[in-house]
Design a protein around this motif. Structure first.
Motif, PDB file in Angstrom:
ATOM      1  N   ARG A   1      -6.395  10.125  13.084  1.00 35.76           N
ATOM      2  CA  ARG A   1      -7.243  10.055  14.290  1.00 35.76           C
ATOM      3  C   ARG A   1      -8.657   9.591  13.960  1.00 35.76           C
ATOM      4  O   ARG A   1      -9.630  10.042  14.561  1.00 35.76           O
ATOM      5  N   SER A   2      -8.787   8.699  12.974  1.00 33.65           N
ATOM      6  CA  SER A   2     -10.132   8.220  12.625  1.00 33.65           C
ATOM      7  C   SER A   2     -10.638   7.262  13.702  1.00 33.65           C
ATOM      8  O   SER A   2      -9.855   6.692  14.477  1.00 33.65           O
TER       9      SER A   2
ATOM     10  N   HIS B   1      -2.154  14.363  13.573  1.00 30.00           N
ATOM     11  CA  HIS B   1      -3.267  14.515  12.629  1.00 30.00           C
ATOM     12  C   HIS B   1      -3.001  15.693  11.718  1.00 30.00           C
ATOM     13  O   HIS B   1      -1.905  16.274  11.753  1.00 30.00           O
ATOM     14  N   SER B   2      -4.023  16.051  10.938  1.00 24.43           N
ATOM     15  CA  SER B   2      -3.820  17.062   9.894  1.00 24.43           C
ATOM     16  C   SER B   2      -3.448  18.438  10.452  1.00 24.43           C
ATOM     17  O   SER B   2      -2.899  19.266   9.736  1.00 24.43           O
TER      18      SER B   2
ATOM     19  N   LYS C   1      -2.385   8.866   2.137  1.00 23.50           N
ATOM     20  CA  LYS C   1      -1.616   9.649   1.159  1.00 23.50           C
ATOM     21  C   LYS C   1      -0.340   8.883   0.808  1.00 23.50           C
ATOM     22  O   LYS C   1       0.463   8.576   1.708  1.00 23.50           O
TER      23      LYS C   1
ATOM     24  N   VAL D   1      -0.687   1.517   7.216  1.00 22.94           N
ATOM     25  CA  VAL D   1      -2.103   1.132   7.106  1.00 22.94           C
ATOM     26  C   VAL D   1      -2.707   1.627   5.786  1.00 22.94           C
ATOM     27  O   VAL D   1      -3.695   1.088   5.300  1.00 22.94           O
TER      28      VAL D   1
ATOM     29  N   ILE E   1      -4.038   2.681   2.161  1.00 21.88           N
ATOM     30  CA  ILE E   1      -4.330   2.006   0.888  1.00 21.88           C
ATOM     31  C   ILE E   1      -4.584   3.112  -0.124  1.00 21.88           C
ATOM     32  O   ILE E   1      -5.574   3.833  -0.031  1.00 21.88           O
TER      33      ILE E   1
ATOM     34  N   THR F   1      -6.603  -7.594   8.377  1.00 20.28           N
ATOM     35  CA  THR F   1      -7.914  -7.027   8.700  1.00 20.28           C
ATOM     36  C   THR F   1      -9.026  -8.048   8.472  1.00 20.28           C
ATOM     37  O   THR F   1      -9.894  -8.246   9.334  1.00 20.28           O
TER      38      THR F   1
HETATM   39  P1  NAD Z   1      -9.454   9.018   7.422  1.00 18.32           P
HETATM   40  O1  NAD Z   1      -9.482   9.799   6.150  1.00 18.32           O
HETATM   41  O2  NAD Z   1     -10.670   8.905   8.246  1.00 18.32           O
HETATM   42  O3  NAD Z   1      -8.309   9.617   8.366  1.00 18.32           O
HETATM   43  C1  NAD Z   1      -7.109  10.101   7.848  1.00 18.32           C
HETATM   44  C2  NAD Z   1      -6.373  10.777   8.970  1.00 18.32           C
HETATM   45  O4  NAD Z   1      -5.179  11.302   8.449  1.00 18.32           O
HETATM   46  C3  NAD Z   1      -7.137  11.937   9.592  1.00 18.32           C
HETATM   47  O5  NAD Z   1      -7.348  11.679  10.955  1.00 18.32           O
HETATM   48  C4  NAD Z   1      -6.263  13.157   9.383  1.00 18.32           C
HETATM   49  O6  NAD Z   1      -6.195  13.988  10.532  1.00 18.32           O
HETATM   50  C5  NAD Z   1      -4.906  12.539   9.069  1.00 18.32           C
HETATM   51  N1  NAD Z   1      -4.175  13.412   8.159  1.00 18.32           N
HETATM   52  C6  NAD Z   1      -4.559  13.869   6.957  1.00 18.32           C
HETATM   53  N2  NAD Z   1      -3.612  14.685   6.446  1.00 18.32           N
HETATM   54  C7  NAD Z   1      -2.616  14.736   7.355  1.00 18.32           C
HETATM   55  C8  NAD Z   1      -1.386  15.418   7.414  1.00 18.32           C
HETATM   56  N3  NAD Z   1      -0.986  16.230   6.427  1.00 18.32           N
HETATM   57  N4  NAD Z   1      -0.603  15.236   8.501  1.00 18.32           N
HETATM   58  C9  NAD Z   1      -1.000  14.418   9.516  1.00 18.32           C
HETATM   59  N5  NAD Z   1      -2.165  13.747   9.498  1.00 18.32           N
HETATM   60  C10 NAD Z   1      -2.962  13.912   8.437  1.00 18.32           C
HETATM   61  O7  NAD Z   1      -8.858   7.621   7.028  1.00 18.32           O
HETATM   62  P2  NAD Z   1      -8.893   6.168   7.755  1.00 18.32           P
HETATM   63  O8  NAD Z   1     -10.235   5.588   7.548  1.00 18.32           O
HETATM   64  O9  NAD Z   1      -8.309   6.241   9.116  1.00 18.32           O
HETATM   65  O10 NAD Z   1      -7.874   5.403   6.814  1.00 18.32           O
HETATM   66  C11 NAD Z   1      -6.531   5.827   6.651  1.00 18.32           C
HETATM   67  C12 NAD Z   1      -5.891   5.026   5.539  1.00 18.32           C
HETATM   68  O11 NAD Z   1      -5.892   3.665   5.918  1.00 18.32           O
HETATM   69  C13 NAD Z   1      -6.640   5.072   4.203  1.00 18.32           C
HETATM   70  O12 NAD Z   1      -5.704   4.981   3.161  1.00 18.32           O
HETATM   71  C14 NAD Z   1      -7.489   3.831   4.232  1.00 18.32           C
HETATM   72  O13 NAD Z   1      -7.796   3.350   2.932  1.00 18.32           O
HETATM   73  C15 NAD Z   1      -6.566   2.884   4.945  1.00 18.32           C
HETATM   74  N6  NAD Z   1      -7.228   1.782   5.651  1.00 18.32           N
HETATM   75  C16 NAD Z   1      -6.686   0.564   5.511  1.00 18.32           C
HETATM   76  C17 NAD Z   1      -7.217  -0.522   6.161  1.00 18.32           C
HETATM   77  C18 NAD Z   1      -6.562  -1.853   5.994  1.00 18.32           C
HETATM   78  O14 NAD Z   1      -7.156  -2.868   6.268  1.00 18.32           O
HETATM   79  N7  NAD Z   1      -5.304  -1.905   5.584  1.00 18.32           N
HETATM   80  C19 NAD Z   1      -8.340  -0.366   6.970  1.00 18.32           C
HETATM   81  C20 NAD Z   1      -8.877   0.904   7.135  1.00 18.32           C
HETATM   82  C21 NAD Z   1      -8.300   1.990   6.473  1.00 18.32           C
END
Ligand code: NAD
Length: 281
Positions: free
Chosen positions: A165-166, A188-189, A210, A228, A230, A264
């Motif tokens: 939910r970021s 979400h978490s 993860k 998504v 990384i 992206t």
């Molecule tokens: P973030 O850390 O802000 O959000 C992670 C989300 O995962 C949180 O909202 C959290 O509630 C949820 N979460 C964590 N543990 C959980 C669980 N056990 N069960 C359910 N939900 C859980 O991360 P982000 O900025 O949204 O990025 C997510 C991933 O995407 C990262 O690996 C980041 O590197 C990657 N990313 C990739 C790109 C791309 O271009 N491919 C762009 C942005 C982010």
């Protein structure tokens, strides 16, 4: 075996179209420029910024990376953004995140004028997305929608589940899927019984951060699985999805690397070109 939504191929096609748009602007004597601000020495950010510069170069977009020291003050950073807001050569301004902890990220993002906010993180652009108005859409969610559409994945009326939910991925992709008439659930978490939700998903977006978080038993057969994440494991980049197992039952899947990440940067350059096209009008 799932159909692979190949980010490399889709990004290459996208870039071809974008190159033509940059050339068309140049013929009208309109330049396209992107300013990227990098504060501090975060190694992953250095790589991302370099890749953004390379993509601009490929398209003939003027790109300027401004590197600031870790101890840059809020005022110094905001003054620089003010200057770039007024610089006609720059159609896009991007502040590479995360910022060092002493800086107020939300205030920095608000400083960028919404027209030049090519990351789509300004509160005005986020608000436009949530209220169905045209604004600048965040690059990763926009790239995901491009992949789903290019892959002809059915959307209208389908169950979509987003894990995460970021502000930069989870929430905006949920809104874009809703705009395409999906029935959207955001997990979400704190979600209880995550698998009960994900097993219903026709479209499953994993944005958690993860490795191997989404396993085959969590996926509905035939679903479109968008990875998504990384994550770096033993020196390799992997996503959030257990690709080898999920690929056997999914209908569509995005690989990591070579999936969403490729799109992206393409969308960042598209947002920059769109800003220049608005300037040209
Ligand atoms: P973030 O850390 O802000 O959000 C992670 C989300 O995962 C949180 O909202 C959290 O509630 C949820 N979460 C964590 N543990 C959980 C669980 N056990 N069960 C359910 N939900 C859980 O991360 P982000 O900025 O949204 O990025 C997510 C991933 O995407 C990262 O690996 C980041 O590197 C990657 N990313 C990739 C790109 C791309 O271009 N491919 C762009 C942005 C982010």
């Amino acid at each position: 075996m799932a159909i692979i939504l190949d980010g490399k191929i889709m990004a290459a096609e996208l870039m071809e179209g974008l190159k033509a748009r940059v050339d068309a602007l140049k013929e009208k004597n309109v330049s396209v420029g992107l300013a990227v601000i990098l504060v501090g020495e975060d190694p992953a950010s250095q790589v991302y910024v370099r890749n953004k510069g390379k993509a601009c170069e490929e398209l003939g977009i003027l790109s300027e990376t401004i590197r600031l020291p870790e101890n840059t003050t809020q005022k110094e950073l905001e003054n620089l953004i003010d200057k770039l807001n007024q610089d006609d050569r720059m159609d896009g301004i991007l502040v590479q995140l995360p910022l060092p902890r002493h800086l107020d990220e939300a205030a920095v993002l608000r400083k960028i004028i919404p027209e030049k906010d090519v990351d789509g993180f300004h509160i005005e652009n986020a608000g436009k997305l949530f209220t169905g108005q045209t604004g600048v859409t965040a690059c990763t969610p926009k790239g995901i929608m491009h992949m789903l559409k290019k892959g002809n994945v059915p959307l209208s009326g389908k169950e979509a589940v987003v894990i995460g939910r970021s502000n930069i991925v989870g929430k905006p992709i949920a809104m874009l899927l809703l705009n395409e008439n999906c029935t959207v659930t955001i997990c979400h978490s704190r979600t209880q019984d995550l698998a009960a939700h994900t097993k219903n998903a026709d479209i499953l977006v994993a944005a958690v951060g993860k490795a191997k978080f989404v396993t085959a038993d969590m996926v509905k057969p035939g679903a479109a699985v968008i990875d998504v994440g990384i994550n770096r494991v033993d020196g390799k980049v992997v996503g959030d999805v257990d690709y080898a197992e999920v690929e056997k039952i999914a209908g569509y899947i995005t690989p990591v690397p070579g999936g969403v990440g490729k799109m992206t940067i393409g969308m960042l350059t598209e947002n920059t070109i769109e800003s220049a096209e608005r300037k040209a009008q």
